[in-house]
Enzyme design. Structure first.
Site, PDB file in Angstrom:
ATOM      1  N   GLU A  12       0.811  -1.216   0.000  1.00  0.00           N
ATOM      2  CA  GLU A  12       0.000   0.000   0.000  1.00  0.00           C
ATOM      3  C   GLU A  12       0.852   1.278   0.000  1.00  0.00           C
ATOM      4  O   GLU A  12       0.343   2.341  -0.343  1.00  0.00           O
ATOM      5  CB  GLU A  12      -0.980  -0.025   1.185  1.00  0.00           C
ATOM      6  CG  GLU A  12      -2.038  -1.118   0.997  1.00  0.00           C
ATOM      7  CD  GLU A  12      -2.919  -1.373   2.214  1.00  0.00           C
ATOM      8  OE1 GLU A  12      -4.069  -1.795   2.032  1.00  0.00           O
ATOM      9  OE2 GLU A  12      -2.458  -1.191   3.369  1.00  0.00           O
ATOM     10  N   GLY A  78     -12.667  -4.438   1.525  1.00  0.00           N
ATOM     11  CA  GLY A  78     -13.690  -5.344   1.030  1.00  0.00           C
ATOM     12  C   GLY A  78     -14.984  -4.553   0.827  1.00  0.00           C
ATOM     13  O   GLY A  78     -15.343  -3.714   1.659  1.00  0.00           O
ATOM     14  N   MET A 172      -9.424  -2.938   8.050  1.00  0.00           N
ATOM     15  CA  MET A 172      -8.914  -3.316   9.367  1.00  0.00           C
ATOM     16  C   MET A 172      -8.140  -2.206  10.093  1.00  0.00           C
ATOM     17  O   MET A 172      -7.520  -2.476  11.125  1.00  0.00           O
ATOM     18  CB  MET A 172      -8.051  -4.584   9.235  1.00  0.00           C
ATOM     19  CG  MET A 172      -8.840  -5.752   8.655  1.00  0.00           C
ATOM     20  SD  MET A 172      -7.898  -7.283   8.459  1.00  0.00           S
ATOM     21  CE  MET A 172      -7.623  -7.764  10.141  1.00  0.00           C
ATOM     22  N   ASP A 196     -11.886  -6.908  -2.908  1.00  0.00           N
ATOM     23  CA  ASP A 196     -12.696  -8.137  -2.787  1.00  0.00           C
ATOM     24  C   ASP A 196     -14.077  -7.750  -2.270  1.00  0.00           C
ATOM     25  O   ASP A 196     -14.312  -6.599  -1.927  1.00  0.00           O
ATOM     26  CB  ASP A 196     -12.020  -9.124  -1.819  1.00  0.00           C
ATOM     27  CG  ASP A 196     -11.846  -8.528  -0.443  1.00  0.00           C
ATOM     28  OD1 ASP A 196     -10.779  -7.949  -0.176  1.00  0.00           O
ATOM     29  OD2 ASP A 196     -12.794  -8.581   0.362  1.00  0.00           O
TER      30      ASP A 196
HETATM   31  N1  ADE Z   1      -9.275  -5.393   3.430  1.00  0.00           N
HETATM   32  C1  ADE Z   1      -9.510  -5.782   2.167  1.00  0.00           C
HETATM   33  N2  ADE Z   1     -10.442  -6.749   2.125  1.00  0.00           N
HETATM   34  C2  ADE Z   1     -10.798  -7.011   3.392  1.00  0.00           C
HETATM   35  C3  ADE Z   1     -11.695  -7.923   3.997  1.00  0.00           C
HETATM   36  N3  ADE Z   1     -12.418  -8.757   3.269  1.00  0.00           N
HETATM   37  N4  ADE Z   1     -11.797  -7.918   5.346  1.00  0.00           N
HETATM   38  C4  ADE Z   1     -11.063  -7.052   6.084  1.00  0.00           C
HETATM   39  N5  ADE Z   1     -10.203  -6.173   5.564  1.00  0.00           N
HETATM   40  C5  ADE Z   1     -10.067  -6.145   4.232  1.00  0.00           C
END
Ligand code: ADE
Length: 231
Positions: A12, A78, A172, A196
């Site tokens: 990142e 996500g 997170m 994702d």
């Molecule tokens: N960062 C990117 N994708 C994530 C996910 N599915 N859960 C937590 N942090 C993320």
């Protein structure tokens, strides 16, 4: 002006470091902080390591030891909102901790006494981001970002976070950065590119799209630095 730019993982911040010259390294509290000049800006760049504790630590060090006056976070997330597709950019309007739970004492999810469920990002930095997006022809979305010490790869958990907090994306670190910046009066901005959909394919998608999405986010942050430098 001293500006902090933070990610959680090497992927990142590497795209940012690659574009800077005469980068200096500083080792503090088991982590590396990079400093460099960019135009009129003094940049302090670091990846915190994953999660709320490390990101709170890194934010605190950037503020207290390096004296940053603004913080921009760049990374991946996500998607919860189905309109967010892999590679889309979302700027957090406000952030919450989806895994903070003292509901046993009658409090709402994400709340502890003397805290707040949501911490708002800086409106001026959000405006700068919208201007940059307009000029570059990028569809920058805005939305609520939920943070927790969990990689979410479960549709039911994702739905719950979406319903409980009205969240559009999850990650997170963002809310930890927000809480520290808010307490220490530092304007902050959290940008995430979707890697994702936090569902059963999330682990595979994350591995596949981490790098390309992190580069999209970092490129956008670089354009914001240009805008801040020229302001
Ligand atoms: N960062 C990117 N994708 C994530 C996910 N599915 N859960 C937590 N942090 C993320």
């Amino acid at each position: 002006m001293i500006v902090g730019v933070m990610g959680a993982m090497p992927e990142e911040i590497d795209p940012l470091l690659k574009r800077l010259e005469n980068v200096k390294k500083h080792e503090i509290a088991d982590n590396i902080y990079y400093t460099a000049l960019y135009g009129s800006l003094d940049l302090v760049i670091a990846y915190s390591k994953i999660g709320k504790v490390f990101s709170a630590l890194t934010t605190s060090i950037m503020i207290e030891k390096f004296g940053i006056q603004k913080l921009l976070f760049s990374g991946v997330a996500g998607a919860i909102n189905p309109s967010l597709k892999i590679g889309d950019l979302i700027a957090a309007t406000k952030l919450c901790q989806h895994d903070l739970d003292i509901t046993a004492f009658g409090h709402p999810y994400g709340y502890v006494p003397e805290g707040r469920v949501f911490v708002e990002a800086d409106t001026n930095l959000l405006e700068i981001a919208s201007d940059v997006a307009r000029k570059k022809g990028i569809a920058l979305k805005r939305g609520i970002v939920a943070t927790g010490d969990q990689f979410v790869a479960d549709a039911a958990r994702k739905e719950w976070i979406g319903k409980t907090f009205g969240a559009d994306a999850l990650e997170m670190e963002g809310a930890a950065v927000a809480v520290v910046c808010d307490a220490l009066d530092i304007p902050f901005f959290v940008l995430r590119a979707i890697s994702d959909a936090a569902d059963m394919d999330a682990g595979f998608d994350f591995d596949t799209f981490l790098q390309s999405s992190a580069i999209k986010s970092a490129d956008f942050i670089f354009s914001m630095l240009d805008a801040i430098d020229q302001a």
